[in-house]
Design a protein around this motif. Structure first.
Motif, PDB file in Angstrom:
ATOM      1  N   LYS A   1      48.363  59.609  30.150  1.00 10.12           N
ATOM      2  CA  LYS A   1      49.097  58.371  30.402  1.00 10.12           C
ATOM      3  C   LYS A   1      50.602  58.580  30.278  1.00 10.12           C
ATOM      4  N   MET A   2      51.046  59.328  29.281  1.00  7.88           N
ATOM      5  CA  MET A   2      52.482  59.550  29.083  1.00  7.88           C
ATOM      6  C   MET A   2      53.060  60.402  30.211  1.00  7.88           C
ATOM      7  N   ALA A   3      52.341  61.467  30.604  1.00 10.22           N
ATOM      8  CA  ALA A   3      52.816  62.324  31.693  1.00 10.22           C
ATOM      9  C   ALA A   3      52.834  61.561  33.012  1.00 10.22           C
ATOM     10  N   SER A   4      51.796  60.754  33.261  1.00 12.57           N
ATOM     11  CA  SER A   4      51.722  59.969  34.494  1.00 12.57           C
ATOM     12  C   SER A   4      52.851  58.946  34.559  1.00 12.57           C
ATOM     13  N   ALA A   5      53.120  58.287  33.434  1.00 12.40           N
ATOM     14  CA  ALA A   5      54.173  57.275  33.392  1.00 12.40           C
ATOM     15  C   ALA A   5      55.542  57.904  33.637  1.00 12.40           C
ATOM     16  N   GLY A   6      55.804  59.048  33.001  1.00 11.01           N
ATOM     17  CA  GLY A   6      57.094  59.718  33.197  1.00 11.01           C
ATOM     18  C   GLY A   6      57.292  60.176  34.627  1.00 11.01           C
ATOM     19  N   ALA A   7      56.250  60.763  35.226  1.00 11.84           N
ATOM     20  CA  ALA A   7      56.350  61.239  36.609  1.00 11.84           C
ATOM     21  C   ALA A   7      56.510  60.077  37.584  1.00 11.84           C
ATOM     22  N   ALA A   8      55.725  59.012  37.390  1.00 10.40           N
ATOM     23  CA  ALA A   8      55.803  57.850  38.275  1.00 10.40           C
ATOM     24  C   ALA A   8      57.168  57.183  38.184  1.00 10.40           C
ATOM     25  N   ALA A   9      57.719  57.099  36.984  1.00 11.11           N
ATOM     26  CA  ALA A   9      59.041  56.484  36.796  1.00 11.11           C
ATOM     27  C   ALA A   9      60.124  57.309  37.478  1.00 11.11           C
ATOM     28  N   CYS A  10      60.003  58.625  37.458  1.00 14.25           N
ATOM     29  CA  CYS A  10      60.984  59.488  38.140  1.00 14.25           C
ATOM     30  C   CYS A  10      60.923  59.270  39.655  1.00 14.25           C
ATOM     31  N   ILE A  11      59.713  59.147  40.195  1.00 12.01           N
ATOM     32  CA  ILE A  11      59.562  58.879  41.631  1.00 12.01           C
ATOM     33  C   ILE A  11      60.207  57.542  41.981  1.00 12.01           C
ATOM     34  N   ALA A  12      59.938  56.525  41.153  1.00 12.65           N
ATOM     35  CA  ALA A  12      60.509  55.203  41.397  1.00 12.65           C
ATOM     36  C   ALA A  12      62.031  55.227  41.294  1.00 12.65           C
ATOM     37  N   ASP A  13      62.570  56.006  40.364  1.00 12.23           N
ATOM     38  CA  ASP A  13      64.026  56.100  40.215  1.00 12.23           C
ATOM     39  C   ASP A  13      64.667  56.738  41.442  1.00 12.23           C
ATOM     40  N   ILE A  14      64.062  57.810  41.946  1.00 12.16           N
ATOM     41  CA  ILE A  14      64.616  58.485  43.130  1.00 12.16           C
ATOM     42  C   ILE A  14      64.667  57.526  44.317  1.00 12.16           C
ATOM     43  N   VAL A  15      63.614  56.719  44.485  1.00  6.16           N
ATOM     44  CA  VAL A  15      63.539  55.796  45.617  1.00  6.16           C
ATOM     45  C   VAL A  15      64.540  54.653  45.490  1.00  6.16           C
ATOM     46  N   THR A  16      64.728  54.135  44.274  1.00  8.96           N
ATOM     47  CA  THR A  16      65.511  52.900  44.087  1.00  8.96           C
ATOM     48  C   THR A  16      66.886  53.112  43.463  1.00  8.96           C
ATOM     49  N   PHE A  17      67.293  54.366  43.238  1.00 12.06           N
ATOM     50  CA  PHE A  17      68.537  54.620  42.506  1.00 12.06           C
ATOM     51  C   PHE A  17      69.777  53.996  43.158  1.00 12.06           C
ATOM     52  N   PRO A  18      69.927  54.015  44.501  1.00 16.05           N
ATOM     53  CA  PRO A  18      71.101  53.359  45.093  1.00 16.05           C
ATOM     54  C   PRO A  18      71.214  51.882  44.725  1.00 16.05           C
ATOM     55  N   LEU A  19      70.101  51.185  44.616  1.00 16.28           N
ATOM     56  CA  LEU A  19      70.130  49.782  44.209  1.00 16.28           C
ATOM     57  C   LEU A  19      70.606  49.647  42.770  1.00 16.28           C
ATOM     58  N   ASP A  20      70.192  50.581  41.913  1.00 18.11           N
ATOM     59  CA  ASP A  20      70.610  50.554  40.519  1.00 18.11           C
ATOM     60  C   ASP A  20      72.111  50.822  40.410  1.00 18.11           C
ATOM     61  N   THR A  21      72.614  51.765  41.193  1.00 18.33           N
ATOM     62  CA  THR A  21      74.051  52.066  41.182  1.00 18.33           C
ATOM     63  C   THR A  21      74.853  50.866  41.672  1.00 18.33           C
ATOM     64  N   ALA A  22      74.374  50.214  42.725  1.00 18.92           N
ATOM     65  CA  ALA A  22      75.046  49.016  43.235  1.00 18.92           C
ATOM     66  C   ALA A  22      75.063  47.922  42.173  1.00 18.92           C
ATOM     67  N   LYS A  23      73.968  47.800  41.443  1.00 17.98           N
ATOM     68  CA  LYS A  23      73.883  46.803  40.368  1.00 17.98           C
ATOM     69  C   LYS A  23      74.947  47.063  39.307  1.00 17.98           C
ATOM     70  N   VAL A  24      75.096  48.323  38.892  1.00 22.70           N
ATOM     71  CA  VAL A  24      76.084  48.664  37.873  1.00 22.70           C
ATOM     72  C   VAL A  24      77.494  48.345  38.361  1.00 22.70           C
ATOM     73  N   ARG A  25      77.815  48.704  39.613  1.00 23.98           N
ATOM     74  CA  ARG A  25      79.156  48.441  40.154  1.00 23.98           C
ATOM     75  C   ARG A  25      79.445  46.936  40.180  1.00 23.98           C
ATOM     76  N   LEU A  26      78.452  46.134  40.549  1.00 26.27           N
ATOM     77  CA  LEU A  26      78.642  44.685  40.577  1.00 26.27           C
ATOM     78  C   LEU A  26      78.777  44.118  39.162  1.00 26.27           C
ATOM     79  N   GLN A  27      78.067  44.700  38.213  1.00 28.15           N
ATOM     80  CA  GLN A  27      78.118  44.205  36.841  1.00 28.15           C
ATOM     81  C   GLN A  27      79.466  44.455  36.174  1.00 28.15           C
ATOM     82  N   ILE A  28      80.101  45.590  36.498  1.00 26.22           N
ATOM     83  CA  ILE A  28      81.391  45.893  35.863  1.00 26.22           C
ATOM     84  C   ILE A  28      82.561  45.328  36.650  1.00 26.22           C
TER      85      ILE A  28
END
Length: 307
Positions: free
Chosen positions: A16-43
């Motif tokens: 479960k821990m290995a699956s969660a870490g790997a799945a979260a990394c995949i999700a981060d790679i796919v959605t990272f531009p949205l997260d970066t845009a969020k940070v820029r808008l927040q600051i």
């Protein structure tokens, strides 16, 4: 948790821990531009933007960053982000079932909402203690502008860790721990509990079967509820982590400055990219999590039968 009925054999904690870490990394790679845009808008609004650059909306922010800094700027801090997920998601998601069962005394019962909330808050807070330095570096990289003639705070991930430690000490690497614990406890319990409740309601009323569309709706709904609840704390966390020493006395002082200078709406800056990111992140993560977990279980069984 997701995808396993009470009659199923629960996967081992390591799976479960290995699956969660790997799945979260995949999700981060796919959605990272949205997260970066969020940070820029927040600051934005914290200080005058370089060359009067203004960000308007999530896609406007992404377009402005690509035009002024290049496409690679959307993935500023990705290395630290992946390091964060390996430390963070494996604990907050991978341990959730075990902590929930601990609070029920190991009884094979359907846990109540309060037990689930307590388990989500617990694993979310635990994960921060491991991943906080990676979160600080990730946020600072995402806030850093890659413009000619503009001094950059950090040139690489490891250099950032060293620089923060040398100039701000261990306190700098764990800067914003309190708002981050608050934010991630809220996010984790809201995300996991809402996902479970929505999915259970869908299956109970036989609106969908336990498949991809059901997972999609549950994850997207959980993303929206989580964003509404956690956005104010997330903005304060981002501002405080990214701030140079001395700008704010504490996370509470950061909140007060935001309220007095920018008003209540400042706490929901970057809401749309936060929602888009959490919604899409949840979909990718939960679907990947289930597939990786099942694949690891099948592989484990095959290895046991051949050994």
């Amino acid at each position: 948790m997701v995808g396993f009925k009470p009659s199923d054999v629960p996967p081992p904690l390591g799976v479960k821990m290995a699956s969660a870490g790997a799945a979260a990394c995949i999700a981060d790679i796919v959605t990272f531009p949205l997260d970066t845009a969020k940070v820029r808008l927040q600051i934005q609004g914290e200080k005058t933007s370089v060359q009067n650059i203004r960000y308007r909306g999530v896609f406007g922010t992404i377009a402005t960053m690509v035009r002024t800094e290049g496409p690679r700027s959307l993935y500023n801090g990705l290395v630290a982000g992946l390091q964060r997920q390996l430390c963070f998601a494996s604990v907050r998601i991978g341990l959730y079932d075990n902590v929930r069962d601990f609070y029920t005394g190991g009884k094979k019962v359907n846990p109540g909402v309060l037990v689930r909330i307590l388990a989500g808050c617990t694993t979310g807070a635990m994960a921060v203690s491991f991943a906080q330095p990676t979160d600080v570096v990730k946020v600072r990289f995402q806030a850093q502008m890659n413009l000619d003639g503009v001094a950059r705070r950090y040139s690489g991930t490891m250099q950032a860790y060293r620089h923060i430690f040398q100039n701000e000490g261990l306190k700098g690497l764990w800067k914003g721990t309190l708002p981050n614990i608050t934010r991630n406890a809220l996010v984790n319990c809201t995300e996991l509990v809402t996902y479970d409740l929505i999915k259970e309601a869908i299956l109970r009323h036989k609106l969908m079967s336990d498949n991809l569309p059901c997972h999609f709706v549950s994850a997207f709904g959980a993303g929206f509820v989580t964003t509404v609840i956690a956005s104010p704390v997330d903005v304060v966390k981002t501002r405080y982590m990214n701030s140079p020493p001395g700008q704010y006395k504490s996370a509470i002082n950061c909140s007060w400055v935001m309220m007095t200078k920018e008003g209540p709406s400042a706490f929901y800056k970057g809401f749309v990219p936060s929602f888009l990111r959490l919604g899409s992140w949840n979909v990718v993560m939960f679907v990947s999590f289930e597939q990786i977990k099942r694949l690891m279980m099948v592989t484990k069984k095959r290895m046991e039968t051949t050994s």
